[in-house]
Design a protein around this motif. Structure first.
Motif, PDB file in Angstrom:
ATOM      1  N   ASP A  39     -18.577  17.016  17.508  1.00 23.32           N
ATOM      2  CA  ASP A  39     -19.787  16.780  18.736  1.00 23.32           C
ATOM      3  C   ASP A  39     -20.460  15.087  19.630  1.00 23.32           C
ATOM      4  N   TYR A  41     -23.133  13.920  22.312  1.00 29.81           N
ATOM      5  CA  TYR A  41     -23.748  14.632  23.192  1.00 29.81           C
ATOM      6  C   TYR A  41     -23.974  13.035  23.810  1.00 29.81           C
ATOM      7  N   LYS A  47     -18.039  12.087  32.010  1.00 31.57           N
ATOM      8  CA  LYS A  47     -16.474  12.033  31.554  1.00 31.57           C
ATOM      9  C   LYS A  47     -15.414  11.068  31.475  1.00 31.57           C
ATOM     10  N   GLU A  51     -14.007   9.655  28.097  1.00 31.08           N
ATOM     11  CA  GLU A  51     -13.305  10.256  27.169  1.00 31.08           C
ATOM     12  C   GLU A  51     -12.409   9.591  27.424  1.00 31.08           C
ATOM     13  N   ASN A  67     -15.535  16.131  21.168  1.00 27.26           N
ATOM     14  CA  ASN A  67     -15.982  16.907  22.330  1.00 27.26           C
ATOM     15  C   ASN A  67     -17.350  16.100  22.942  1.00 27.26           C
ATOM     16  N   TYR A  68     -16.571  16.287  23.934  1.00 28.40           N
ATOM     17  CA  TYR A  68     -18.018  15.399  24.491  1.00 28.40           C
ATOM     18  C   TYR A  68     -18.170  15.483  25.975  1.00 28.40           C
ATOM     19  N   ARG A  69     -20.144  15.644  25.778  1.00 30.88           N
ATOM     20  CA  ARG A  69     -20.302  16.709  26.490  1.00 30.88           C
ATOM     21  C   ARG A  69     -21.946  15.152  27.220  1.00 30.88           C
ATOM     22  N   TYR A  70     -21.630  15.359  28.637  1.00 36.57           N
ATOM     23  CA  TYR A  70     -22.342  14.506  29.720  1.00 36.57           C
ATOM     24  C   TYR A  70     -23.593  15.556  29.802  1.00 36.57           C
ATOM     25  N   PHE A  71     -24.466  14.607  30.089  1.00 34.94           N
ATOM     26  CA  PHE A  71     -25.647  15.433  30.486  1.00 34.94           C
ATOM     27  C   PHE A  71     -26.280  13.714  32.072  1.00 34.94           C
ATOM     28  N   TYR A  77     -31.062  17.596  28.543  1.00 35.84           N
ATOM     29  CA  TYR A  77     -30.809  16.585  27.619  1.00 35.84           C
ATOM     30  C   TYR A  77     -31.304  16.576  26.443  1.00 35.84           C
ATOM     31  N   PRO A  91     -25.699  18.205  18.285  1.00 35.89           N
ATOM     32  CA  PRO A  91     -24.110  17.690  18.218  1.00 35.89           C
ATOM     33  C   PRO A  91     -24.069  16.998  16.897  1.00 35.89           C
TER      34      PRO A  91
END
Length: 463
Positions: A39, A41, A47, A51, A67-71, A77, A91
């Motif tokens: 994961d 972050y 993305k 990505e 798994n990419y999570r953008y803030f 965050y 993460p």
């Protein structure tokens, strides 16, 4: 010539060393990464930027998922990262402000020795990254705790047309603080009937309506050589008398506040030129022609262009895109050894909760390869962190200034970015409104000290 060839060979060896430490997706036909999930972050990179890079990396990592999570909200965050890590989760990989590594390295997993050494890191990345991301652990060993995809610096945006009209013999901002004070006295525009300042030379002196006021204060501190903490980082010392400094804290605060003091020659800013409730404060005033110079980082340029597009439909005073220029941050000492500006960026790191730190670090090495960062710059225009990319990027007409400053950029550890920001914003606003300087910085010092552990952060065992 021999020394130059040796340096080139050392850099090539370092790059090859980092590239060689790559984990493949298969081992003798066995899917060694099947079911492995990392994961990731990250703050600030959407993305569509990250990505595709992740997809390229995964091409020879059969079975691995990232798994990419953008803030885009820093406060959110920060809360998510800290809360999840406190619960033993969070993460595997995340980006963290450069100023946080010194006080938070125990939450991280360092670069494995087989992937690279401190010397390799020093050779590949600029000096400010080494000072921020290499930390001496509790056993006395220097270790790499993060890698930077970018290093940004504080610079000076200016309205080229204003300079051509008011100071044609110069055409751009002065290089020194004394010169800047002279510039603003020539750039200011007053209403002939009321005497009210209608266009300011420089947005400085207050914090309530200046977006990067606190960062300018930080820059003044590092320029003057003032140590922020004691040796153990257990208490602040920025207000104390220190040998070898160019200016005292009082001198710096007087300089900052002088730009909002109507009795000073370099008065150039007030609470009317920019709305403190505005999202972008002085940046918006710059776009609308109410101020000739503002401070900002490289990403401010895209925001300026966006605001120009939005505002040009309603106002005739909006700056033209062609007149938006960037100059280096003003200096007290313009000699090659005396130049300093403030560095602010996020670096990628691996959580100590990560079950596959070897794989996570392999991915971070990929992120900072020259090919990857070339593509990253093309998409984001964020200045490089690698020594071997500075020469090319420094040629850019806008972003080149930020790149050329990387070599003399500095920062200092910050325990809580948001908290420090509020403390010093209040201090600067109080002084800018005519408040007592000593009282202001003493209150700020007490507020920061209340956040620091009594034993400090140096070689201690505080979690």
């Amino acid at each position: 010539m021999t020394k130059k060839i040796s340096l080139v060979l050392l850099l090539v060896f370092t790059v090859l060393f980092f590239d060689a430490c790559r984990i493949k997706g298969t081992d003798s036909g066995t899917d060694t990464l099947a079911g492995v999930v990392l994961d990731y972050y990250k703050f600030g990179d959407e993305k569509d930027v990250m990505e595709p890079i992740i997809a390229d990396y995964l091409q020879d990592k059969k079975g691995l998922t990232i798994n990419y999570r953008y803030f885009n909200d820093f406060d959110q965050y920060q809360r998510v990262i800290l809360n999840e890590m406190a619960e033993g989760e969070g993460p595997d990989i995340f980006s963290m402000p450069n100023s946080w590594f010194f006080s938070n390295y125990k939450k991280l997993s360092p670069l494995p020795p087989e992937y690279g050494t401190v010397s390799d890191f020093d050779t590949l990345f600029v000096d400010s990254a080494s000072k921020d991301l290499i930390v001496t652990d509790i056993d006395g060993f220097d270790k790499v705790y993060g890698v930077p995809m970018t290093i940004d610096t504080l610079a000076l945006y200016y309205n080229k047309r204003h300079f051509e009209e008011k100071i044609p013999s110069q055409g751009r901002p002065s290089a020194t603080w004394d010169g800047i004070k002279d510039d603003v006295s020539l750039l200011n525009v007053y209403n002939l009937e009321t005497g009210v300042l209608e266009t300011g030379g420089l947005a400085l002196g207050l914090s309530s309506n200046i977006y990067f006021a606190v960062d300018v204060f930080y820059a003044l501190l590092v320029q003057s050589g003032i140590s922020f903490y004691d040796e153990r980082m257990s208490t602040t010392k920025f207000s104390s008398s220190q040998t070898g400094t160019k200016n005292s804290l009082s001198d710096l605060l007087k300089l900052f506040a002088s730009f909002s003091d109507s009795t000073m020659k370099n008065y150039s800013w007030n609470s009317l030129l920019s709305d403190s409730e505005s999202e972008y404060k002085d940046i918006e005033a710059f776009v609308n022609g109410r101020v000739s110079m503002i401070f900002g980082y490289s990403d401010v340029y895209e925001k300026i262009l966006s605001l120009i597009s939005e505002s040009s439909r309603f106002s005739s005073t909006v700056i033209s895109k062609e007149d938006v220029k960037v100059a280096p941050f003003p200096q007290f000492d313009t000699s090659s050894s005396g130049k300093i500006t403030y560095a602010s960026y996020f670096a990628e790191t691996v959580s100590r909760n990560c079950e596959r730190p070897d794989l996570a670090w392999d991915f971070l090495i990929y992120l900072t390869q020259k090919k990857t960062l070339t593509s990253y710059f093309d998409k984001t225009k964020k200045p490089t962190s690698r020594r071997d990319m500075i020469e090319e990027q420094s040629k850019h007409p806008i972003y080149g200034v930020f790149v050329t400053q990387i070599g003399f950029s500095k920062s200092f550890p910050i325990v809580d970015l948001s908290y420090y920001g509020k403390v010093f914003s209040n201090m600067l606003e109080f002084i800018g409104q005519g408040g007592d300087i000593t009282r202001a910085y003493k209150e700020a010092e007490n507020s920061i000290n209340g956040l620091l552990p009594s034993k400090g952060f140096i070689n201690d065992k505080i979690d």
